[in-house]
Design an enzyme around this catalytic site. Sequence first.
Site, short mmCIF file in Angstrom:
data_model
loop_
_atom_site.label_atom_id
_atom_site.label_comp_id
_atom_site.label_asym_id
_atom_site.label_seq_id
_atom_site.Cartn_x
_atom_site.Cartn_y
_atom_site.Cartn_z
N GLY A 138 -14.51 -12.66 7.49
CA GLY A 138 -13.79 -13.35 6.44
C GLY A 138 -12.14 -12.83 6.52
N THR A 139 -11.45 -13.40 5.34
CA THR A 139 -10.08 -13.15 5.40
C THR A 139 -9.64 -11.65 5.91
OG1 THR A 139 -9.77 -14.65 3.79
CG2 THR A 139 -8.04 -13.22 3.97
N CYS A 140 -10.49 -10.65 5.29
CA CYS A 140 -9.93 -9.30 5.45
C CYS A 140 -9.94 -8.87 6.85
CB CYS A 140 -11.17 -8.48 4.67
SG CYS A 140 -11.12 -6.69 5.18
N GLY A 185 0.23 -14.44 -4.15
CA GLY A 185 -1.14 -14.01 -4.73
C GLY A 185 -2.15 -15.20 -4.18
N HIS A 233 -6.23 24.91 3.68
CA HIS A 233 -4.83 24.95 3.75
C HIS A 233 -4.35 25.05 5.22
CE1 HIS A 233 -0.91 26.67 2.95
NE2 HIS A 233 -1.16 27.51 4.15
P1 NAI Z 1 0.16 -9.90 -5.41
O1 NAI Z 1 -0.60 -10.62 -6.63
O2 NAI Z 1 -0.23 -8.68 -5.12
O3 NAI Z 1 1.58 -10.22 -5.52
C1 NAI Z 1 2.20 -11.33 -6.05
C2 NAI Z 1 3.54 -11.17 -6.45
O4 NAI Z 1 4.43 -12.24 -6.31
C3 NAI Z 1 3.73 -10.48 -7.87
O5 NAI Z 1 4.49 -9.45 -7.99
C4 NAI Z 1 4.32 -11.68 -8.55
O6 NAI Z 1 5.06 -11.29 -9.60
C5 NAI Z 1 5.28 -12.44 -7.57
N1 NAI Z 1 5.29 -13.79 -7.94
C6 NAI Z 1 4.51 -14.84 -8.42
N2 NAI Z 1 5.04 -16.18 -8.48
C7 NAI Z 1 6.57 -15.82 -7.67
C8 NAI Z 1 7.63 -16.44 -7.85
N3 NAI Z 1 7.50 -18.07 -7.92
N4 NAI Z 1 8.44 -16.14 -7.02
C9 NAI Z 1 8.82 -15.09 -6.72
N5 NAI Z 1 7.69 -13.91 -7.16
C10 NAI Z 1 6.66 -14.49 -7.59
O7 NAI Z 1 -0.24 -11.02 -4.43
P2 NAI Z 1 -0.14 -10.84 -2.65
O8 NAI Z 1 0.50 -9.81 -2.46
O9 NAI Z 1 -0.05 -12.34 -2.28
O10 NAI Z 1 -1.60 -10.39 -2.51
C11 NAI Z 1 -2.71 -11.30 -2.69
C12 NAI Z 1 -4.03 -10.50 -2.77
O11 NAI Z 1 -4.32 -9.95 -1.81
C13 NAI Z 1 -3.97 -9.73 -4.00
O12 NAI Z 1 -4.89 -9.74 -4.96
C14 NAI Z 1 -3.95 -8.07 -3.35
O13 NAI Z 1 -4.59 -7.16 -4.13
C15 NAI Z 1 -4.87 -8.65 -2.06
N6 NAI Z 1 -4.18 -7.77 -0.86
C16 NAI Z 1 -4.50 -6.47 -0.95
C17 NAI Z 1 -4.19 -5.40 0.01
C18 NAI Z 1 -4.53 -4.16 -0.10
O14 NAI Z 1 -5.29 -3.82 -0.76
N7 NAI Z 1 -3.84 -3.07 0.57
C19 NAI Z 1 -3.38 -5.98 1.12
C20 NAI Z 1 -2.93 -7.50 1.04
C21 NAI Z 1 -3.51 -8.06 -0.12
#
Ligand code: NAI
Length: 467
Positions: A41-43, A274, A446
């Site tokens: 998948g994407t992951c 997102g 430790h």
């Molecule tokens: P995200 O939901 O983490 O962050 C999106 C950010 O964009 C938010 O801070 C939001 O307020 C902002 N935003 C929304 N519309 C905007 C606009 N028009 N202009 C400026 N800012 C805006 O989404 P992200 O980073 O795209 O990740 C997608 C998904 O993938 C998430 O659900 C995330 O949890 C998952 N993911 C998880 C990772 C991990 O667990 N390490 C790594 C990468 C992704």
Amino acid sequence: MSESYDVVIIGGGPGGYNCAIRAGQLGLKVACVEMRGKLGGTCLNVGCIPSKALLHASEMFETASTQFAAMGIKTGGIELDLPAMMQQKSDAVDGLTKGIEFLFKKNGVDYIRGKGRIAGAGTVEVEGEDGPKTLSAKHIVIATGSEVTPLPGVEIDEERVVSSTGALELDKVPGKLILIGAGVIGLELGSVWRRLGAEVTVIEYLDRILPGMDTELAKTAQRTFAKQGIEFRLGHKVTGVDKSDPATLKVSIEPSAGGESETLEADTVLVAIGRRPYTEGLGLETVGIEADARGFISNEHFRTSAENVWVIGDTTHGPMLAHKAEDEGVACAERIAGKAGHVNYGIIPGVVYTAPEIASVGKTEDELKAEGRAYKKGKFPFQANSRARTNHTTDGFIKILADAETDEILGAHMIGAHVGEMIGEICLAMEFQAASEDVARTCHPHPTLTEAVRQAAMGVEGWTMQA
Ligand code: NAI
């Protein structure tokens, strides 16, 4: 003639492939349909795994460039070989996708290559490389995941204006990189390209980074990333990207609340605002399933509104995380097999793999305050941890929240080196409904970073000893 299965899973990401393996272990006849040409998948293909390969390599590059000399290591000049860095990333991905094919064989799962579509109760049609195929299934599991949320006025071409997919494949380091969204993807991929030499600016709609995470954690993270050289424009939105100049992108931004607009210049723009569920062409209407306005399919213990059609992972509600999908896949297979599969949604950790790492589980202080629940807090800085000092990784802290009366751990929020590994200890403690005192009185080795967890737990009752 159609082939018959107990379970047909549509989608071979962390939700789907783990569901398939567990179903196979439980003796069900199972097929997993995947259209990408590779499992994971994407992951595995364009998300968690390649980004971690680049995060690791770029962190080594930065450490070698900035810290080796002080540790007494002479290198004679560090140089970036981007194609080689990209190759080791692809090698990691290839090895892991083949690993899932092996696990499928080991557990008797049929891997069916092609795009799957529900065609009425108990039927999945597959448009595959070797022509169409019809599968009949006692149970169908939807595990089709998610796709990048588009931003109106910003056309993604995966070359100059990229999603996370394109940002993992850039063939040169951008001079100026603008990130739209200060979420997990923005911060992780922004860190990679900053370390390799890009000037990075993050445009975030809200007045904070990492929405949903503990506010104190997010503020500390922002300060740390700013110190590393990432520029933040909070409370701003991007209204358009003009690509007419072949050399420079013109990015129009304005305050989120409205106001005067500005134009910023960039070589590359990353859209990371997102993700949204991916159910295009899935034939949901043939079994009467309706997604909600945002595209999510609701579930009751993974059952959809249609009989014997189940849903797991990013396509249904909850955090869009690989490990949440994986847990749902396992529990869903167990329920199909007549067992009591279950996911504890209160204990799903979240990790941001930047340097320092950020990790969270359970309730945030903001949530506890909103609930009016009395809590105690213990906090310990890595500055006071001996191993962090010897490793030169003293940024960050561990914070543990516990019920004011019962001392049960309600949440933990961490920023620092390797906290993504350390959060597991708290997840396990919370599964056993441990008190903070249980962690505080557990012997930790430790000198390790994990002693900071113990010291923070001691702090809940006010007896932190080493700070
Ligand atoms: P995200 O939901 O983490 O962050 C999106 C950010 O964009 C938010 O801070 C939001 O307020 C902002 N935003 C929304 N519309 C905007 C606009 N028009 N202009 C400026 N800012 C805006 O989404 P992200 O980073 O795209 O990740 C997608 C998904 O993938 C998430 O659900 C995330 O949890 C998952 N993911 C998880 C990772 C991990 O667990 N390490 C790594 C990468 C992704």
